[in-house]
Design an enzyme around this catalytic site. Structure first.
Site, PDB file in Angstrom:
ATOM      1  CD  GLU A   1      91.545 -33.443  26.804  1.00 20.03           C
ATOM      2  OE1 GLU A   1      90.772 -32.502  27.151  1.00 20.03           O
ATOM      3  OE2 GLU A   1      92.169 -33.982  27.786  1.00 20.03           O
TER       4      GLU A   1
ATOM      5  CB  ALA B   1      98.161 -36.362  27.766  1.00 22.07           C
TER       6      ALA B   1
ATOM      7  N   GLY C   1      94.091 -34.500  30.965  1.00 23.87           N
ATOM      8  CA  GLY C   1      94.249 -35.712  31.683  1.00 23.87           C
ATOM      9  C   GLY C   1      94.419 -35.221  33.005  1.00 23.87           C
TER      10      GLY C   1
ATOM     11  CD  GLU D   1      90.566 -36.901  30.406  1.00 19.25           C
ATOM     12  OE1 GLU D   1      91.598 -36.922  30.361  1.00 19.25           O
ATOM     13  OE2 GLU D   1      89.617 -37.641  29.718  1.00 19.25           O
TER      14      GLU D   1
END
Ligand code: NAI
Length: 715
Positions: free
Chosen positions: A147, A76, A122, A125
């Site tokens: 994270e 991100a 992300g 993900e």
């Protein structure tokens, strides 16, 4: 997670290529950025292209690939997270991501992720929401959910899809430590389905997508072991153990790992959608937590300090010399063979062979993990030249000395090197505490002499403290910085003086721990208090690691600094050393250690008390112990800023966190001061000075900040 600025994503961040064979490739290529990052604008584009490809009847299978040369999606965009206004907005952002990836997950056509380069946060993900992940067998390909290291949790389905894909037992370490894995390891874990060579990875993925389309299967098979951990009793047991382990390690200071476990539990007991909802909610709360804000700031700085900050241009270093093949010299050689030839000189063949073994072991480890190809490891090994002849350093553009910590010896080694080196070759010393100006006193070219203070073990520790003496030329600093960055280090530049920055602020901290033991504190109580504060290792255990002899030397070398505070360092360390307590190296220190090769826990060494105030021990309040140690470190850091040893608070915070283990969640001494308030810290130090002596007198700059209610960082 990545560092790139959050500019609005221009159109073209996601391109759809329709191939003749019925495969639609979504090419990710955020314009103007070196790597792809995820942002709301990127989500919008992704959603639009996904709709297009899903509607297109001619497309039978979908591939998601990156058009960047060496990165899938780095994570991100952190700047977006930092600009978020409140937990609700953050939770909504996560929800949006989750809705998009749920559509990908439930797409009626097979979707294959083609991962080459970093697929982090992300990025992973997105891949996890695909039916099949193909990854390139390349050192640049790493997969992970880092994270947690930023005080966050994977907010786009990571806490849900990773356990479902690889099973709970394999997922938890990845979720709770943020560690990254390379393609082969990922394949073994079941995270990646296919490993291929980097060239033509999108074609391989397209072929796999068509195969999946033909066989009509979208669901993945899971092993019975994976399914077992998802069943009630097994799952509850694994999660209970994990929770206990997290509590033990984080001492309840970090909320993110516990929130991750909550999300995993919700998802596995109540289903994917409930898990995703929980994930978004917890993500929102973490994004605005002070812990995440400290950790994200440190992350930015760490990246900032991996770049050049000098006005002067560095000179090219093609050939590096290392003088002294001991513990540190071997480590320095290990991290240097990646850049070019390294000549290592010592007095004996024994030391040289032992250094060679260290370098070889390091390369073997990197090769095994997939960080290096066999060819590259071999190339690096052949760059190592071992010698007892000092003349072999002729032609080196820079040398780093790591001989014994002895001023006369270091001067002698410098003189020997100067006789061989060109006038513009840099001479760096890895002294722990000796002032650089003293070492360079008789140098022919003092302008090219500086300190390069590495931390032990060198390959593992990320920090490098460059010490610029008054006479050091800017080009020499720039050159050393470039070498340090190439070695993979985060580099801070500090001024000269006893102990520079890190050793100087560590010394009073460790000394105070010894003073407390002399006053009657129990060894384990002192260490526990500081671990509860967030230090990874207690100060007395740290002295054992460093060695009581080295600790005593450093205290002696910093004696003048102690004298300025009106105190002398405790003489307990030299006394204990003389009585046979050397620390971990002879299994006798503040703790008793099992003999080498035997596995057992270390135990507090009560026999130390006979040399430090006698057997009767008394209770000290935890907060008093914490403040006496941590505030001495913080106060000394302020003095370093006041005296120009530190160029800015940022360097002080990074140095303390990365070099000494100052609690990362507190962001470093200066960030901590701003959070606790300079006024409150000044008052507490004054109180401690009254009770325990002038070593606690607050630094002038701290008093100034307190009086003017000024922060060290602009808010
Ligand atoms: P060490 O004792 O492991 O190695 C020193 C090496 O220097 C030995 O192999 C010795 O044979 C060699 N040597 C002595 N005279 C020499 C000469 N004239 N030419 C070439 N080689 C010579 O010591 P270690 O731990 O590697 O420390 C080296 C330096 O690094 C010291 O200044 C120390 O203060 C500093 N340092 C040590 C740290 C640690 O954790 N060990 C951390 C940061 C700095």
């Amino acid at each position: 997670m990545t560092e790139t600025m959050s500019e609005p994503v221009a159109a073209g961040a996601v391109r759809l290529e329709r191939r003749n064979d019925g495969v639609g490739i979504l090419w990710l290529d955020v314009p103007g950025q070196r790597v792809n990052t995820l942002s709301p604008a990127m989500f919008d584009e992704f959603a639009a292209r996904l709709n297009e490809v899903l509607r297109d009847r001619t497309v039978r299978g979908i591939v998601i690939a990156s058009a960047k040369p060496d990165g899938f999606i780095a994570g991100a965009d952190l700047h977006v997270l930092e600009e978020i206004d409140g937990a609700t907005e953050a939770a909504q952002l996560s929800q949006r991501g989750n809705e998009l990836l749920l559509r990908l997950d439930r797409a009626p056509k097979p979707v294959v992720a083609a991962v080459h380069g970093a697929a982090l946060g992300g990025g992973l993900e997105v891949a996890l929401a695909c039916d099949h992940i193909v990854a390139s067998d390349d050192p640049s390909t790493v997969l992970g959910l880092p994270e947690v290291m930023l005080g966050l949790l994977p907010g786009a389905g990571g806490t849900q899809r990773l356990p479902r894909r690889v099973g709970l037992i394999a997922a938890l370490p990845l979720l709770l430590t943020g560690k990254k894995v390379r393609a082969r390891k990922a394949k073994r874990l079941g995270l990646v389905d296919t490993v291929t060579s980097p060239g033509g990875i999108a074609d391989t993925a397209a072929r796999l997508a068509l195969q999946l389309a033909q066989s009509g299967t979208k669901t993945r098979r899971r092993s019975w072991l994976r399914r077992l951990t998802e069943l009630g009793p097994g799952r509850r047991l694994v999660l209970k153990r994990a929770r206990e382990e997290v509590q033990r390690k984080s001492r309840g200071l970090y909320p993110a790992p516990l929130a991750i476990l909550d999300c995993v539990e919700t998802g596995l007991s109540q289903g994917l959608e409930a898990g995703l909802a929980r994930e978004s909610k917890e993500f929102g709360a973490l994004v605005v937590s002070p812990q995440a804000s400290s950790l994200i700031r440190l992350f930015h700085w760490q990246n900032e300090l991996k770049k050049d900050e000098d006005d002067a241009a560095p000179l090219p270093v093609q050939r590096l010399g290392v003088l002294g093949a001991g513990f540190m010299g071997a480590g320095i050689a290990s991290v240097s063979v990646g850049s070019g030839p390294v000549v290592v000189r010592d007095l004996t063949d024994d030391s040289l062979s032992s250094a060679a073994r260290t370098v070889a072991d390091g390369l073997k480890k990197q090769r095994r993990s997939g960080a290096l190809t066999a060819i590259e490891a071999d190339r690096r090994w052949h760059r190592l030249q071992l010698t007892t002849d000092v003349a072999a350093i002729r032609g080196c553009d820079m040398v780093i000395e790591a001989v014994f910590e002895d001023l006369e010896l270091k001067r002698k080694v410098l003189a020997e090197a100067e006789a061989e080196l060109a006038a513009d070759a840099v001479f760096a010393t890895n002294t722990s505490a000796l002032p650089i100006a003293d070492i360079a006193k008789e140098a022919k070219h003092p302008e090219r002499v500086l300190g390069m203070h590495y931390f032990s073990p060198v390959p593992k520790m990320p920090l490098l403290e460059l010490v610029a003496a008054k006479q050091t030329a800017p080009w020499a600093i720039a050159t050393a910085r470039a070498v340090g960055i190439a070695q993979g280090k985060t580099v801070i530049v500090v001024g000269d003086g006893p102990g520079f920055y890190t050793t100087r602020i560590l010394a009073p901290f460790l000394n105070e721990a010894v003073v407390l033991v002399e006053e009657g504190a129990r060894i384990e109580d002192v260490d526990r208090a500081l671990r509860d504060f967030g230090y990874p290792v207690g100060p007395l255990a740290l002295i054992d690691e460093i060695g009581l002899d080295v600790g005593a030397h450093v205290a002696r070398d910093l004696g003048a600094k102690f004298a300025e505070r009106g105190t002398a360092p405790s003489d307990a360390l030299p006394k204990l050393f003389a009585a046979g307590y050397a620390g971990r190296k002879n299994q006798q220190g503040f703790y008793r250690y099992p003999p080498p090769g035997k596995k057992a826990r270390k135990e507090p060494n009560d026999s130390v008390y006979a040399h430090t105030g006698g057997a009767p021990r008394r209770h000290f309040a935890r907060e008093d112990v914490q403040d006496r140690l941590a505030l001495l470190m913080v106060n000394e850091a302020v003095r370093c800023l006041e005296e120009g040893i530190l160029r800015c608070p940022r360097d002080g915070d990074i140095g303390a966190v990365m070099g000494l283990g100052f609690p990362p969640l507190l962001g470093g001494p200066f960030r901590y001061l701003d959070q606790r308030g300079a006024g409150a810290v000044r008052d507490r130090l004054e109180q401690l000075a009254q009770a325990h002596g002038t070593r606690f007198t607050p630094a002038n700059l701290l008093v100034e900040h307190a009086n003017e209610q000024r922060a060290f960082y602009p808010s």
